[in-house]
Design a protein around this motif. Sequence first.
Motif, PDB file in Angstrom:
ATOM      1  N   GLU A 488       0.782  -1.171  -0.116  1.00 22.82           N
ATOM      2  CA  GLU A 488      -0.066   0.108   0.029  1.00 22.82           C
ATOM      3  C   GLU A 488       1.018   1.229   0.035  1.00 22.82           C
ATOM      4  OE1 GLU A 488      -3.932  -1.441   2.278  1.00 22.82           O
ATOM      5  OE2 GLU A 488      -2.194  -0.939   3.462  1.00 22.82           O
ATOM      6  N   GLY A 489       1.892   1.264   0.580  1.00 23.38           N
ATOM      7  CA  GLY A 489       2.926   2.247   0.758  1.00 23.38           C
ATOM      8  C   GLY A 489       3.519   2.523  -0.708  1.00 23.38           C
ATOM      9  N   MET A 490       3.676   1.465  -1.663  1.00 24.30           N
ATOM     10  CA  MET A 490       4.302   1.843  -2.860  1.00 24.30           C
ATOM     11  C   MET A 490       3.271   2.821  -3.588  1.00 24.30           C
ATOM     12  SD  MET A 490       5.698  -2.096  -3.452  1.00 24.30           S
ATOM     13  CE  MET A 490       6.211  -2.024  -5.159  1.00 24.30           C
ATOM     14  N   PHE A 491       1.950   2.293  -3.516  1.00 18.49           N
ATOM     15  CA  PHE A 491       0.902   3.069  -4.335  1.00 18.49           C
ATOM     16  C   PHE A 491       0.788   4.429  -3.625  1.00 18.49           C
ATOM     17  CE2 PHE A 491      -0.571  -1.006  -5.406  1.00 18.49           C
ATOM     18  CZ  PHE A 491      -1.150  -0.904  -6.501  1.00 18.49           C
ATOM     19  N   LYS A 492       0.974   4.817  -2.452  1.00 11.16           N
ATOM     20  CA  LYS A 492       1.116   6.027  -1.735  1.00 11.16           C
ATOM     21  C   LYS A 492       2.307   6.916  -2.385  1.00 11.16           C
ATOM     22  CE  LYS A 492      -1.130   4.839   2.678  1.00 11.16           C
ATOM     23  NZ  LYS A 492      -1.060   4.689   4.008  1.00 11.16           N
ATOM     24  N   ASP A 493       3.396   6.261  -2.519  1.00 15.41           N
ATOM     25  CA  ASP A 493       4.659   6.902  -3.163  1.00 15.41           C
ATOM     26  C   ASP A 493       4.105   7.306  -4.646  1.00 15.41           C
ATOM     27  OD1 ASP A 493       5.863   6.481  -1.009  1.00 15.41           O
ATOM     28  OD2 ASP A 493       7.330   4.791  -1.492  1.00 15.41           O
TER      29      ASP A 493
END
Length: 755
Positions: A488-493
């Motif tokens: 999910e952090g990758m999508f936020k980035d």
Amino acid sequence: MAEDIRHSTKANFSALAEHTNGLTKTSTLASKPGASKKLVIKNFKDRPKLSETYTQETWLKLQEAVGAIQNSTSIKYNLEELYQAVENLCSYKVSPTLYKQLRQVCEGHVKAQIHQFREDSLDYVSFLKRMNKCWQDHCRQMIMIRSIFLFLDRTYVLQNSILPSIWDMGLELFRTHIVSDRLVQSRTADGILELVERERGGEAVDRSLLRSLLGMLSDLQVYKDSFEQKFLKETNRLYAAEGQRLMQEREVPEYLHHVKRRLEEENDRVITYLDQSTQKQLISTVEKQLLGEHLTAILQKGLDSLLNENRIGELTLLYQLYGKVKGGLPALLQHWKEFIKNFGVTIVATPEKDKDMVQDLLDFKDKIDRITESCFQKNESFVNSMKESFETFINKRPNKPAELIAKYVDSKLRAGNKEATEEELERILDKIMIIFRFIHGKDVFEAFYKKDLAKRLLVGKSASVDAEKSMLSKLKHECGAAFTSKLEGMFKDMELSKDIMIQFKQYMQNQSDPGNIELTVNILTMGYWPTYTPMEVHLPAEMVKLQEVFKTFYLGKHSGRKLQWQPTLGHAVLKSEFKEGKKEVQVSLFQTLVLLMFNEGDEFTLEDIRSATGIEDSELRRTLQSLACGKARVLLKDPKGKDVEDGDRFLFNGDFKHKLFRIKINQIQMKETVEEQVSTTERVFQDRQYQIDAAIVRIMKMRKTLSHTLLVSELYNQLKFPVKPGDLKKRIESLIDRDYMERDKDTPNQYHYVA
């Protein structure tokens, strides 16, 4: 007036009054003018006596009528007259004598019938027909006789519980003097059995004859003793032999249909002519001999082929038949589990089939689900054993299935995957999750999924953000929020990077020399993304200048942060001129560096390009191979060949032609290298070491002192990936060496936590 009242009081005495010249006494009617009429019936003072000859004459008349019935001749007297005569005799207490006399006459007639069954020359069919005629005649005669003696039956016999009714008396006499005769009984039963056996052999027989004779035995209450026991014994013998023979002669599908047909035939016999009470034992006998005795043999001989060939009809029949026999379904269940495990292992444990492993697993799961639903009625035991079997075989080969499932998902979520609509893709992902659920080492899946997701996001190859988010949601539901937090952090980035680039474009518009290169940068949080090995390459001066501009812009907004450039997944669009005309080429950053060299010259060696670009050797060879040996050859290689060797020379291909204006050559970035595969696997292995260490310390800190066995048991409960006892032992030794715990001095198998 008195006459009328007499007749209305008991009209059926009128016949008797005629014969006895008015033996009845009239009643009187008292009436007064104006008063209501009152009827008074007075009792007889004395019952008049019958004449001595009346009883004798009447019996002779009745006897003559019975004889006429038994001999099938015409009766001289009116039936009503005979019925009335019986009633008159009963009224004068002659009933006991009358019943006795009737029994004697009937008994004499029945006894006389036995001689016709003594002939040895009669074949069994003729014998049965004669027996049936005798029985039918007897029944017809007794019905007529009873109709004449009905008054006797309904008064005297009914009041004497020890006496059989006239009909039952007839049955008793027939049973005693004909059917109970040893020879007659034996020939009757054997004849019926012979007819049944012929019918079982496929011949047409007289079923009405069988129905009548078996009905006779049932009515006479000798069905079980005289026939059923023999019949069931013969049935057992017949089907035992048939089962043994056909199991050798026939294939399983044919044999199953034969068993079904036999069961239908036997049920039809019960409906048509056998007594209903025989059904349970009869069907049980057939099932035992044709199925029960061959449960394992049938499964060993034919289950695998039925399942392999997807024989839905025969599998449904097999399940239905096995459900009828004791031990049938457990035997089928056991072989079903073995089939799934054995077949599954051939899919999972063969490296040559790795390319198709996941699709084969999905197809196999679909097939098994269809069989469970269509053939096995969604039986819970079969569904559960299927799940257990899948979990067993898919983990026979650790790690690889998890890795390949991640790659399969990647292939479905990539741009350019036109195989499925959104709805179909959703269904595929749901099916994948079912297979994923069976895997023990889910951390391997996570590592490869994360690596592929990173490529899809950074190279812009994701088919659909909705599909990506849907898959993420499924993983979160299955494994929890901790499993997907980095993903999910990758999508936020990626979303934050878009906002940063909008600001950067505005920043660039205010620069005095914006340059002619449009730069897009993705800002990645190091903890969320896969680890990329830093690679120093020689970028053109314009690119280096732009990087510095971006660095100044970004650090001006976020002081204290450190930027580390990762060229591995960078990509660019180059404008190129060929003889055919202008084209746009979408390439990786490494391909970009190689192609830009051809602005300075027409031909370079492998060594020239390596020196100028600074790209690591194996990566450079892959890059050149994609440009000179793939489908879109913007460079030419000398000498020609699929592999890039030392000393090879590369020329710009001015004659390059392509139907599209923008040509994608950067698919190379999406392909996994052997080094990538190895490093991802090693990273998972390393992470597992840390997790084991952390779990050991956590357990020992809480328990303080623990035996080796209990510690290992506790670790198995806590760790979410498969691990061998030897690996655990190594980690325990490592922690002892690092002074996190120590062995007990007296008991080496006991550990103490070191605070």
